[in-house]
Design a protein around this motif. Structure first.
Motif, PDB file in Angstrom:
ATOM      1  N   ASN A 243      59.183  -4.773  31.450  1.00  0.00           N
ATOM      2  CA  ASN A 243      60.175  -3.710  31.420  1.00  0.00           C
ATOM      3  C   ASN A 243      59.783  -2.584  32.361  1.00  0.00           C
ATOM      4  OD1 ASN A 243      61.772  -4.928  29.422  1.00  0.00           O
ATOM      5  ND2 ASN A 243      60.490  -4.109  27.785  1.00  0.00           N
ATOM      6  N   PHE A 244      60.798  -1.859  32.825  1.00  0.00           N
ATOM      7  CA  PHE A 244      60.518  -0.674  33.623  1.00  0.00           C
ATOM      8  C   PHE A 244      60.112   0.442  32.675  1.00  0.00           C
ATOM      9  CE2 PHE A 244      61.517   3.198  35.981  1.00  0.00           C
ATOM     10  CZ  PHE A 244      60.896   2.927  37.190  1.00  0.00           C
ATOM     11  N   ALA A 245      59.048   1.153  33.011  1.00  0.00           N
ATOM     12  CA  ALA A 245      58.466   2.131  32.088  1.00  0.00           C
ATOM     13  C   ALA A 245      59.185   3.478  32.194  1.00  0.00           C
ATOM     14  CB  ALA A 245      56.977   2.286  32.381  1.00  0.00           C
ATOM     15  N   PHE A 246      60.445   3.515  31.746  1.00  0.00           N
ATOM     16  CA  PHE A 246      61.234   4.741  31.865  1.00  0.00           C
ATOM     17  C   PHE A 246      60.582   5.902  31.118  1.00  0.00           C
ATOM     18  CE2 PHE A 246      64.562   1.567  32.717  1.00  0.00           C
ATOM     19  CZ  PHE A 246      65.098   2.109  33.890  1.00  0.00           C
ATOM     20  N   TYR A 247      60.204   5.668  29.864  1.00  0.00           N
ATOM     21  CA  TYR A 247      59.645   6.754  29.049  1.00  0.00           C
ATOM     22  C   TYR A 247      58.317   7.241  29.620  1.00  0.00           C
ATOM     23  CZ  TYR A 247      56.841   8.867  25.359  1.00  0.00           C
ATOM     24  OH  TYR A 247      56.013   9.694  24.664  1.00  0.00           O
ATOM     25  N   VAL A 248      57.424   6.312  29.934  1.00  0.00           N
ATOM     26  CA  VAL A 248      56.091   6.688  30.412  1.00  0.00           C
ATOM     27  C   VAL A 248      56.190   7.414  31.752  1.00  0.00           C
ATOM     28  CG1 VAL A 248      53.801   5.873  31.042  1.00  0.00           C
ATOM     29  CG2 VAL A 248      55.057   4.740  29.214  1.00  0.00           C
ATOM     30  N   LEU A 249      56.931   6.847  32.689  1.00  0.00           N
ATOM     31  CA  LEU A 249      57.067   7.484  33.995  1.00  0.00           C
ATOM     32  C   LEU A 249      57.786   8.822  33.878  1.00  0.00           C
ATOM     33  CD1 LEU A 249      57.910   4.541  36.416  1.00  0.00           C
ATOM     34  CD2 LEU A 249      55.919   6.043  36.507  1.00  0.00           C
ATOM     35  N   GLY A 250      58.772   8.877  32.988  1.00  0.00           N
ATOM     36  CA  GLY A 250      59.490  10.136  32.787  1.00  0.00           C
ATOM     37  C   GLY A 250      58.579  11.232  32.282  1.00  0.00           C
TER      38      GLY A 250
END
Length: 299
Positions: free
Chosen positions: A75-82
């Motif tokens: 998965n793309f790490a939307f939460y972590v990168l955000g």
């Protein structure tokens, strides 16, 4: 060292100790040799802090990023990168200078009386790019592309490089668990070697891990130039004595680029400046200053 420098050092150390206590505040974990598994462990911390540390109350952003990218679903790490981007924009590498537990450890090691080194620029500057290589290759690319038969990748940086994991996680857990001590192998010996090299280097070189190896510092550096917290050098007050540059632990060329991606906002340059030419300011203060200057010039 002036009284102002001593006061600044005491304040920063106090903040570092409070931050380390907050992120590793599960004292029962150290006593029992168990990892905290509460709900807060799903929250991404702003600092490099081992998830396996018995006292850790949150998740390391680098470890979390590798876990998401290296999972079987990739998965793309939307939460972590955000969260990492938010931390980078709001605080930038001030996190490295004031909040990171492993940064504090390096600072304390560097206080040990010994000869102090600054690597020649021809060696120092190329090595600065190593942390970006580690960020791209070990933290991002390898977890995505180098997986096992189940499509899952190990956290390559945590597994092979991260000294914080060895110091904060492996040693405390092994001291309380016989089964872990019996499972010691070549990988653990390698990680101990890496830790020893960084510890010894930190005594003679200011923050070598931050300068050359830390992928989180590399990530925050990408947002440093337009982060909310900036430093300002007043050219009218500056005499060009370069006391700030001689005392900068990150060897930033302050007179050329005070908001360099390498600056960890430790405040030493500000404390040592004899003419008080260096100021810290929020982005809104910077905007107000520029607006005032523009308006003055147009009158």
């Amino acid at each position: 060292m002036t009284q102002k420098e001593k006061k600044q050092n005491r304040i920063r150390l106090a903040i570092q100790l409070i931050a380390a206590t907050l992120v590793n505040g599960y004292a029962a974990g150290f006593a029992k040799g168990r990892i905290f598994t509460g709900a807060s462990k799903g929250v991404c911390l702003p600092v490099l802090n081992c998830y396996s540390c018995p006292g850790a109350l949150g998740a390391c952003p680098i470890g979390a990023l590798q876990a998401v990218l290296g999972g079987h679903k990739h998965n793309f790490a939307f939460y972590v990168l955000g969260m990492m981007m938010l931390f980078g924009v709001v605080l930038g590498r001030l996190i490295c200078g004031f909040l990171c537990p492993f940064g504090m450890i390096q600072d304390l090691l560097h206080r040990i009386p010994s000869p102090k080194w600054k690597l020649p620029k021809a060696i120092d500057q190329p090595l600065r790019y190593l942390k970006y290589v580690i960020l791209v290759v070990m933290v991002i690319l390898l977890p995505i592309f180098l997986t096992n038969d189940f499509g899952i990748a190990p956290p390559y940086f945590c597994k092979w490089v991260c000294p914080a994991g060895t110091l904060e996680g492996a040693f405390p857990l092994m001291s309380k668990n016989v089964s872990l001590r019996s499972a010691i192998g070549a990988l653990f010996h390698w990680k101990v070697f890496v830790l020893i090299v960084i510890v010894l280097s930190s005594v003679v070189i200011a923050r070598p891990f931050c300068k050359y190896l830390c992928p989180l510092g590399a990530f925050y550096g990408l947002f440093h130039r337009f982060g909310c917290y900036q430093l300002h050098l007043d050219d009218a007050k500056c005499t060009g004595c370069k006391s700030c540059e001689r005392n900068c632990p990150m060897n930033v060329e302050i007179l050329k680029n005070i908001n360099s991606v390498e600056c960890i906002r430790c405040g030493k340059c500000k404390a040592i400046c004899p003419t008080h030419a260096i100021e810290s300011q929020h982005v809104l203060e910077s905007f107000t200053r520029k607006t005032h200057t523009t308006n003055s010039c147009t009158k």
